[in-house]
Design an enzyme around this catalytic site. Structure first.
Site, PDB file in Angstrom:
ATOM      1  N   ARG A 160       0.851  -1.197   0.000  1.00  0.00           N
ATOM      2  CA  ARG A 160       0.000   0.000   0.000  1.00  0.00           C
ATOM      3  C   ARG A 160       0.882   1.242   0.000  1.00  0.00           C
ATOM      4  O   ARG A 160       1.095   1.900   1.019  1.00  0.00           O
ATOM      5  CB  ARG A 160      -0.965  -0.046   1.175  1.00  0.00           C
ATOM      6  CG  ARG A 160      -2.049  -1.079   0.931  1.00  0.00           C
ATOM      7  CD  ARG A 160      -3.255  -0.938   1.815  1.00  0.00           C
ATOM      8  NE  ARG A 160      -4.390  -1.648   1.232  1.00  0.00           N
ATOM      9  CZ  ARG A 160      -5.534  -1.874   1.870  1.00  0.00           C
ATOM     10  NH1 ARG A 160      -5.693  -1.426   3.095  1.00  0.00           N
ATOM     11  NH2 ARG A 160      -6.509  -2.511   1.268  1.00  0.00           N
ATOM     12  N   GLN A 210      -1.332   2.281  -5.894  1.00  0.00           N
ATOM     13  CA  GLN A 210      -2.755   2.399  -5.584  1.00  0.00           C
ATOM     14  C   GLN A 210      -3.641   1.886  -6.716  1.00  0.00           C
ATOM     15  O   GLN A 210      -4.663   1.241  -6.474  1.00  0.00           O
ATOM     16  CB  GLN A 210      -3.099   3.856  -5.276  1.00  0.00           C
ATOM     17  CG  GLN A 210      -2.614   4.323  -3.911  1.00  0.00           C
ATOM     18  CD  GLN A 210      -2.986   5.766  -3.617  1.00  0.00           C
ATOM     19  OE1 GLN A 210      -3.386   6.495  -4.518  1.00  0.00           O
ATOM     20  NE2 GLN A 210      -2.864   6.169  -2.373  1.00  0.00           N
ATOM     21  N   ASP A 213      -4.017  -1.983  -6.658  1.00  0.00           N
ATOM     22  CA  ASP A 213      -4.424  -2.592  -5.390  1.00  0.00           C
ATOM     23  C   ASP A 213      -5.798  -3.263  -5.509  1.00  0.00           C
ATOM     24  O   ASP A 213      -6.833  -2.605  -5.431  1.00  0.00           O
ATOM     25  CB  ASP A 213      -4.442  -1.510  -4.308  1.00  0.00           C
ATOM     26  CG  ASP A 213      -4.647  -2.063  -2.906  1.00  0.00           C
ATOM     27  OD1 ASP A 213      -5.010  -3.258  -2.787  1.00  0.00           O
ATOM     28  OD2 ASP A 213      -4.451  -1.311  -1.936  1.00  0.00           O
ATOM     29  N   SER A 219      -8.215  -2.961  -2.401  1.00  0.00           N
ATOM     30  CA  SER A 219      -8.941  -1.698  -2.290  1.00  0.00           C
ATOM     31  C   SER A 219     -10.114  -1.634  -3.260  1.00  0.00           C
ATOM     32  O   SER A 219     -11.235  -1.252  -2.890  1.00  0.00           O
ATOM     33  CB  SER A 219      -7.997  -0.514  -2.536  1.00  0.00           C
ATOM     34  OG  SER A 219      -7.078  -0.383  -1.478  1.00  0.00           O
ATOM     35  N   TYR A 246      -2.436  -1.341   7.614  1.00  0.00           N
ATOM     36  CA  TYR A 246      -3.367  -2.382   8.021  1.00  0.00           C
ATOM     37  C   TYR A 246      -3.516  -2.379   9.541  1.00  0.00           C
ATOM     38  O   TYR A 246      -2.621  -1.986  10.277  1.00  0.00           O
ATOM     39  CB  TYR A 246      -2.870  -3.764   7.574  1.00  0.00           C
ATOM     40  CG  TYR A 246      -2.917  -3.982   6.083  1.00  0.00           C
ATOM     41  CD1 TYR A 246      -4.097  -4.354   5.461  1.00  0.00           C
ATOM     42  CD2 TYR A 246      -1.785  -3.818   5.304  1.00  0.00           C
ATOM     43  CE1 TYR A 246      -4.149  -4.572   4.088  1.00  0.00           C
ATOM     44  CE2 TYR A 246      -1.820  -4.018   3.931  1.00  0.00           C
ATOM     45  CZ  TYR A 246      -3.012  -4.401   3.346  1.00  0.00           C
ATOM     46  OH  TYR A 246      -3.051  -4.603   1.993  1.00  0.00           O
TER      47      TYR A 246
END
Length: 373
Positions: A121, A126, A129, A132, A229
């Site tokens: 992350r 991004q 990901d 996400s 996280y």
């Protein structure tokens, strides 16, 4: 560079790892694509749509023949990779902690397995990901499904016959899924509150117009882990949180739980006693049910009723929005591979930061530190 797109075979999996959009983009990079027949049907993508985008359609079980790269949603059975080139890349959600034997089989077959859920992350990753993108849809779907099960309206309504009060919705765990759940519930008109073990989420909750519910002034909080996280909480914090949540949850109509810790069972957030304190007709949606559940008594893909409270959760929530989930997931894969595409070599050459993070196997052995450790 030959890229193969497999038809998913896991029970309940409706997503596909490519769309006509990403097929065209890969072809523009110089790749050729082979899509297994029927791969996109459950995501509302026909074989003809793939063919029109430039992909070659392969018979069942034949897509991986001669492939340099194999793309999937969930990790395929190693037998499905027979015929792929030695050292071929496999990019999918591989669930390596629960499916270690399958990962070992990839290594033995000479496959270089890349776990998309291990994507770091960091800012430049991004757009790659998958957790996400899929969690965003999960948070939305959880609220929509809970609203459908809930026997009352979400927004306050003023009518000639009287006023209906707004539903109270509590989100437990404010990651990507939790934030989307808050936003969706707010759009539907609910009174929303939320909690998380990470103090940094307080401002995010407030920015969406929800009320933060946090334990204050408790030592030993271990909520913030590597990469943003959540991690396990201290015993003192768990006790304080349980007391706070118990008093708050009794007033709620809907509870959405989203807490997950990578590589470990989902933490228990809601006990049977807390369920019993809720009003009859209330609904709890456990987004972590497939990893053991945040809610005592939750069962994947079943609607359970305890103390008059309905408890629900899907084993694969994004699969309930297959078209959008596939579109976002396919873009994640394309963004990942195209970012490292080397024109001279005609394919991706991964760097150390991202490559070492997602690579599970290489050269016939396990190489990922998270598995070796």
């Amino acid at each position: 560079m030959r890229i193969a797109i497999l038809k998913e075979r896991a029970a309940g999996e409706t997503r596909v790892a490519a769309t006509p959009e990403t097929v065209r983009k890969f072809i523009a990079l110089g790749a050729t694509l082979s899509v297994e027949a029927g791969a996109g049907v459950s995501a509302s993508i026909s074989d003809s749509a793939f063919a029109e985008a430039g992909a070659a359609m392969a018979a069942q079980g034949q897509a991986a023949q001669g492939a340099d790269i194999v793309l999937g949603v969930q990790g395929p059975d190693p037998a499905m990779l027979a015929g792929a080139k030695p050292g071929a890349l496999l990019a999918a959600i591989l669930d390596p902690f629960a499916q270690r034997e399958r990962v070992d089989a990839y290594a033995s077959a000479g496959i270089e397995a890349l776990a998309m859920e291990f994507m770091p992350r960091i800012t430049r990753a991004q757009s790659m990901d998958v957790l996400s993108s899929q969690s965003n849809l999960s948070g939305y779907k959880a609220v929509i499904a809970a609203a459908d099960t809930y026997g009352r309206a979400f927004p306050m309504m003023m009518t000639a016959a009287g006023t209906i009060t707004a539903a109270r919705l509590f989100v437990m765990g404010v990651g990507v899924a939790g934030l989307q759940a808050i936003a969706t519930a707010r759009r539907l008109g609910a009174q929303v509150s939320a909690t998380d073990v990470r103090s940094a989420t307080k401002e995010q909750i407030e920015s969406l117009g929800a009320k933060p519910v946090f334990v204050e002034k408790v030592a030993g909080i271990e909520g913030e882990g590597a990469g943003g996280y959540a991690t396990e909480m201290s015993e003192e914090y768990q006790k304080a949180q349980a007391e706070l949540v118990s008093s708050h949850i009794a007033k709620q109509d809907i509870v959405i739980t989203t807490a997950l810790i990578p590589g470990r069972p989902a933490p228990r957030l809601v006990s049977d006693a807390q369920i019993a304190s809720m009003k009859p007709g209330s609904v709890i949606f456990d987004l972590a049910v497939a990893q053991g559940g945040n809610v005592e008594g939750s069962v994947a893909d079943q609607l359970i009723e305890r103390h008059g409270v309905k408890i629900m959760g899907y084993s694969n929530t994004p699969a309930h929005l297959p078209a959008d989930a596939s579109a976002l997931y396919a873009r994640n894969l394309y963004n990942f591979l195209s970012a490292f595409w080397d024109k001279e070599q005609g394919g991706p050459v991964l760097d150390e930061e991202i490559g070492n993070a997602v690579r599970l196997t290489q050269g016939g052995r396990i190489v990922n530190e998270r598995l070796l450790g």
